[in-house]
Design an enzyme around this catalytic site. Sequence first.
Site, PDB file in Angstrom:
ATOM      1  N   SER A 138     -58.215  45.657  31.248  1.00 35.55           N
ATOM      2  CA  SER A 138     -57.319  45.379  32.368  1.00 35.55           C
ATOM      3  C   SER A 138     -56.248  46.453  32.432  1.00 35.55           C
ATOM      4  O   SER A 138     -55.901  47.061  31.403  1.00 35.55           O
ATOM      5  CB  SER A 138     -56.657  44.009  32.187  1.00 35.55           C
ATOM      6  OG  SER A 138     -55.624  43.810  33.128  1.00 35.55           O
ATOM      7  N   TYR A 148     -51.796  38.970  26.380  1.00 33.35           N
ATOM      8  CA  TYR A 148     -52.920  39.426  27.207  1.00 33.35           C
ATOM      9  C   TYR A 148     -52.941  40.953  27.261  1.00 33.35           C
ATOM     10  O   TYR A 148     -53.974  41.579  27.025  1.00 33.35           O
ATOM     11  CB  TYR A 148     -52.803  38.848  28.618  1.00 33.35           C
ATOM     12  CG  TYR A 148     -53.969  39.204  29.509  1.00 33.35           C
ATOM     13  CD1 TYR A 148     -55.184  38.540  29.391  1.00 33.35           C
ATOM     14  CD2 TYR A 148     -53.856  40.209  30.469  1.00 33.35           C
ATOM     15  CE1 TYR A 148     -56.259  38.858  30.206  1.00 33.35           C
ATOM     16  CE2 TYR A 148     -54.924  40.538  31.291  1.00 33.35           C
ATOM     17  CZ  TYR A 148     -56.122  39.859  31.157  1.00 33.35           C
ATOM     18  OH  TYR A 148     -57.195  40.192  31.962  1.00 33.35           O
TER      19      TYR A 148
END
Length: 253
Positions: A138, A148
């Site tokens: 990501s 994350y």
Amino acid sequence: MPTALITGASSGLGVEFARNLAATGADLVLVGRDRDALDAVAEEVRSRHGIRTEVLPADLVKPDELARVEARVADREHPIDLLVNNAGFGLPLDFAANDIDDEVRHLRVHIEAPMRLMHAALGAMLARGRGRIVNVASVAGFIPRSTYGACKGWLIGFSRWANGYYGPRGVTVTAVCPGYTHTNFHERLGLPPGQEGIPAWMWLDARTVVAEGLRDAARGKPVSVPSLRYKLLVGLTRVLPPTLAARVGEKGR
């Protein structure tokens, strides 16, 4: 025909990877927790493209179920030519307020599972002298963004190293790093469509993300950042002061 194994294949980018690869004639092994959803994806791509499909239900947080997927990836009699590590989920950004067991499960899915599957794949692929691994990371991996971003940063860094180390031996590793992409990922976080707090221009189409990511993987690139706008944003993060970068990372859930 080559065979691709896709984790998180029952929804989101996983379905788009399945559709894209099936259209090229690749046979598929579809991995996910929801057997019914996997069967639906398998039936769709099989009826449309005439490929062979295999459904492998597994919760990658559970060691015995992850081990089954590892064994399938490592099977040299039925080789996997392309591994797509796509499974994942998100948590709220406030680490201190999150349940620590949820954070541990998050870590296992985003780091332990792809690491184990890469290890299984590399052994089989290096023995044949060819293979390809795609790790869905990501843009958050370039920005301070709670656990994350940290997990995706690890995946990007490891993919860079592995591509340089194993690429000369015929096995490439590519981290695909999309920005905000229209899938059901955000709905699973409890955010109805249009309420994520993200400007419209920052959203990408899942089909475009997958097509560009696979194209870069075929070229042997270690990192793929789909779309020019996110390439520019990633470049900008390298010169932003840490406090400003952290505020950028607070956008959305």
